[in-house]
Design a protein around this motif. Structure first.
Motif, short mmCIF file in Angstrom:
data_model
loop_
_atom_site.label_atom_id
_atom_site.label_comp_id
_atom_site.label_asym_id
_atom_site.label_seq_id
_atom_site.Cartn_x
_atom_site.Cartn_y
_atom_site.Cartn_z
N ILE B 369 2.71 49.49 25.80
CA ILE B 369 1.96 49.11 24.58
C ILE B 369 2.67 49.68 23.35
O ILE B 369 2.86 49.00 22.34
CB ILE B 369 0.50 49.60 24.67
CG1 ILE B 369 -0.20 48.86 25.82
CG2 ILE B 369 -0.25 49.37 23.36
CD1 ILE B 369 -1.53 49.43 26.24
N PHE B 370 3.11 50.93 23.45
CA PHE B 370 3.86 51.54 22.34
C PHE B 370 5.16 50.78 22.09
O PHE B 370 5.59 50.62 20.95
CB PHE B 370 4.17 53.01 22.63
CG PHE B 370 3.05 53.93 22.27
CD1 PHE B 370 2.59 54.01 20.96
CD2 PHE B 370 2.47 54.76 23.21
CE1 PHE B 370 1.55 54.87 20.61
CE2 PHE B 370 1.44 55.62 22.87
CZ PHE B 370 0.98 55.67 21.58
N LEU B 371 5.77 50.32 23.17
CA LEU B 371 7.03 49.57 23.03
C LEU B 371 6.79 48.31 22.21
O LEU B 371 7.59 47.98 21.32
CB LEU B 371 7.56 49.21 24.42
CG LEU B 371 8.86 48.40 24.47
CD1 LEU B 371 10.00 49.17 23.83
CD2 LEU B 371 9.23 48.05 25.90
N LEU B 372 5.69 47.64 22.47
CA LEU B 372 5.37 46.42 21.72
C LEU B 372 5.16 46.75 20.24
O LEU B 372 5.73 46.10 19.36
CB LEU B 372 4.11 45.78 22.30
CG LEU B 372 3.69 44.46 21.69
CD1 LEU B 372 4.73 43.38 21.96
CD2 LEU B 372 2.35 44.00 22.22
N LEU B 373 4.40 47.82 19.98
CA LEU B 373 4.10 48.17 18.58
C LEU B 373 5.36 48.62 17.84
O LEU B 373 5.67 48.12 16.75
CB LEU B 373 3.04 49.29 18.53
CG LEU B 373 1.67 48.92 19.09
CD1 LEU B 373 0.75 50.14 19.09
CD2 LEU B 373 1.05 47.80 18.26
N LEU B 374 6.09 49.55 18.43
CA LEU B 374 7.30 50.05 17.76
C LEU B 374 8.37 48.97 17.67
O LEU B 374 9.11 48.90 16.69
CB LEU B 374 7.85 51.28 18.49
CG LEU B 374 6.98 52.54 18.44
CD1 LEU B 374 7.64 53.67 19.20
CD2 LEU B 374 6.73 52.97 17.01
N GLY B 375 8.44 48.14 18.69
CA GLY B 375 9.42 47.05 18.69
C GLY B 375 9.13 46.08 17.55
O GLY B 375 10.05 45.63 16.86
N LEU B 376 7.86 45.75 17.34
CA LEU B 376 7.50 44.83 16.26
C LEU B 376 7.83 45.42 14.90
O LEU B 376 8.36 44.75 14.02
CB LEU B 376 6.00 44.52 16.32
CG LEU B 376 5.59 43.46 17.35
CD1 LEU B 376 4.08 43.35 17.43
CD2 LEU B 376 6.19 42.11 17.00
#
Lengths: 184, 496
Positions: B369-376
């Protein structure tokens, strides 16, 4: 024969290999004048690959055999060299028959070679003046080569890269980048 | 029911500022490390290993696994933006990601790679949680014959990679295999084609070759075609740079297929995300209604590559946690981390320290989930980077490539190798000889040779055909080369 293979597999044989390779390429370039000229680049690549396959095959005879292991270090190189020669010969045949695509139109090759020379020069310079100065110099020269003339851009990119790489790679990640003989 | 209560307990252990910060830091570091060519996921995990010493075993493992997971995605950023795969497993992402960027559609490439990474990550973790034990038992049945057959199956993807140029692809893959024999023989230790140069004893380091063939050759081609004088393609201002939900949904089956495939391949020790992404890409191309678009900017190609390499993380953790066998080099570093904390990986880990195992499982969900947020958040910056003119970008790529090549072994020789392979890649591309099969040959060369010779020593060539799994994989590999070849011949009316 054994002593010849030992010589060919050693560091002293480099000039022999390089000169042989250049001679083969020069001969190929000479022979591909006339109707084969539109395919010259492709033919030279095929001949280079055949040269490589031949060199590996020849050198494989000089590889040491260790009986206890039960399998030979020669197997794979010979297999791959034979395969490469087979497919390359077929490609060469097709090219000579005019069935392969012609070489693309030559673009700004001079600029490519100049860029490669700058990069190689910078690589050599790293051992002397270190990574930071050498890479900074490389960026500056490449920017000039590519037509950038704005002083602010030239200086900020060069200086910015040097600062960035010092901070991130040396300070933060502790990478031991070449320091050069003057700063090491 | 036990499984879910354990997972809930694990999730409970993560509900606090410190654990969440640890996961977020791991994801951020992983993305950055993965984006830097030369810093592989295993290197990133190893570099950060000392930071886990002072943490509890659970938190230490959570940090390192978050780095491992995120660095696999990070590698795709530079692959998409500048055709420089930050990690070996991102090579395949560059096949379609970079052409999309060249068309001014970096947002689609980055968006799809991020969402596919997250989707693949979730698939890998779900499979890890549900099927750890049976998958580990299956992996144990693999003999060298099966590994050889698996590698040959991986090699059969050249049928796709060459874009229909069969003869040139075979030449390129054999060149890769041949170059891979330089160095010490993996079985007997005999020095081969090293010319007594000590630096060649380990063969060509893979990363400099990769950077040279993909990044520098592209830069040289750009210089030759005069791209340094052309302004970059501006994105279409009428539409959002990001794919729409519908566009993402169109790729759902690609992501699911690649996610499952990546996890299964990731389970087998030594296979890892790189082989997974090559095979998943190949499968996707074969199943596609428009296979010709692959290699020219097909979002499905990016989705397959990213979903499979991210899901392979979950797969690689299966044999690590259940058998103590690393499924990848990063997993091997994680074994070290477990041992530092006095934890013995293997079946007993589940019975003696279930809290560690299930906290780790839960943390992987949170890390995704963090990957999605930081990636965006980060991707907005990367899209802007695509607008930098080539005459400014190319010198930076050279400088960055130097760092990437040098960092692997602290060797200037490797930087020279990178430059030479850059020129080689440029020359080969000019003659329409694809460079991707060279990389494939170099990746799979050692695995093929080692397992071929080991099988011959164990019982001869016939062993490949006596073992059902090996035979099946070899038949699949044969079919995957021959069927498209015959189809292509019929279509073109003969000729390779």
């Amino acid at each position: 024969m054994d002593s010849l293979l030992v010589f060919l597999g050693g560091v002293d044989s480099f000039p022999v290999w390089i000169l042989s390779f250049l001679a083969v390429i020069a001969l190929t370039a000479f022979l591909t004048r006339g109707k084969h000229a539109p395919f010259r680049g492709r033919i030279i690549i095929c001949v280079s690959l055949l040269f490589l396959a031949f060199a590996f095959f020849l050198l494989s005879f000089g590889l040491e055999e260790i009986e206890a292991v039960g399998s030979s270090a020669r197997t794979a190189p010979r297999l791959w060299a034979a395969g490469l020669a087979f497919f390359t010969l077929d490609q060469l045949r097709r090219t000579l028959l005019g069935k392969a695509p012609e070489d693309p139109k030559t673009g700004d090759v001079q600029r490519v070679l100049l860029a490669a020379a700058i990069v190689a020069f910078s690589l050599w310079g790293m051992e002397i003046v270190g990574y930071l100065i050498s890479s900074g110099g490389m960026i500056l020269l490449l920017l000039l080569l590519f037509g950038e003339r704005r002083l602010f851009i030239l200086l900020s990119l060069t200086g910015g890269w040097m600062l960035f790489s010092w901070f991130v790679f040396i300070r933060l990640l502790h990478l031991s980048l070449p320091a050069g003989i003057y700063f090491g | 029911m036990d499984l879910f209560s354990h997972l809930l307990d694990g999730l409970g252990a993560l509900m606090g500022i410190t654990p969440l910060l640890v996961i977020m830091a791991g994801v951020a570091i992983g993305i950055l490390a993965g984006a830097m060519p030369g810093i592989s996921p295993s290197m990133a995990v190893a570099l950060l290993l000392p930071f886990s010493f002072g943490m509890t075993p659970s938190m230490g493992l959570v940090l390192l696994c978050a780095i491992y997971l995120a660095s696999n995605y990070g590698g795709s950023i530079t692959a998409v933006m500048v055709n420089t795969p930050g990690t070996p497993s991102a090579v395949v992402t560059a096949f379609d990601g970079y052409p999309l960027t060249r068309k001014g559609d970096a947002g689609t490439a980055l968006g799809v790679s991020l969402v596919a990474s997250v989707a693949g990550g979730f698939i890998g973790i779900i499979i890890l949680v549900l099927f750890s034990a049976p998958l580990a038992r299956m992996a144990l049945k693999f003999w060298p014959a099966e590994y050889f057959a698996l590698a040959i199956l991986g090699l059969s993807t050249i049928a796709s990679l060459g874009g229909g140029r069969w003869l040139e692809s075979f030449m390129a893959v054999l060149l890769g295999l041949l170059l891979n024999t330089i160095g010490l023989d993996p079985l007997s230790g005999v020095s081969r084609f090293t010319f007594d140069v000590v630096r060649l004893y380990d063969g060509f380091s893979f990363i400099p070759v990769l950077i040279g063939l993909f990044a520098l050759s592209e830069v040289f081609s750009g210089i030759e075609s005069g791209e340094v004088g052309i302004p970059p393609v501006q994105p279409d201002k009428e539409r959002s740079p990001w794919p729409t939900v519908r566009e993402y949904l169109k790729l759902k089956y690609s992501m699911i297929r690649a996610g499952i495939l990546g996890t299964v391949i990731g389970v087998f020790p030594g296979a890892g995300g790189t082989i997974a992404s090559f095979i998943a890409y190949d499968v996707e191309k074969r199943l596609s209604k428009d296979p010709d678009s692959f290699g020219k900017g097909a979002p499905a190609g990016v989705a397959a590559a990213e979903a499979s390499n991210s899901s392979s993380v979950g797969g690689a953790l299966v044999p690590l946690l259940t058998l103590g066998i690393p499924g990848s080099s990063s997993a091997a570093v994680l074994i070290g981390a477990l041992m530092i904390h006095d934890l013995q990986p293997g079946p007993e880990l589940f019975t003696r320290h279930p809290e560690v195992v299930y906290t780790l499982f839960s943390s992987l969900f949170v890390a995704n989930i963090f990957l999605l947020l930081l990636g965006l958040l980060g991707a907005r910056l990367w899209i802007k980077a695509a607008l930098i003119p080539k005459r400014l970008l190319y010198p930076m790529i050279f400088a960055f490539s130097f760092i990437g090549s040098y960092a692997v072994r602290s060797s200037l020789f490797d930087v020279g190798v990178c430059l030479v392979f850059g020129l080689l890649g440029w020359l080969l591309s000019r003659s329409k000889i694809p460079v991707s099969p060279i990389v494939l040959g170099m990746i799979l060369g050692t695995m093929i040779e080692k397992n071929l010779r080991t099988t011959i020593m164990m019982g001869g060539v016939s062993l490949f055909f006596q073992r059902p799994l090996s035979l099946t994989l070899l038949v699949l590999a044969f079919a995957s080369v021959v069927i498209p070849f015959i189809r292509e011949k019929k279509r073109t009316g003969g000729g390779l």
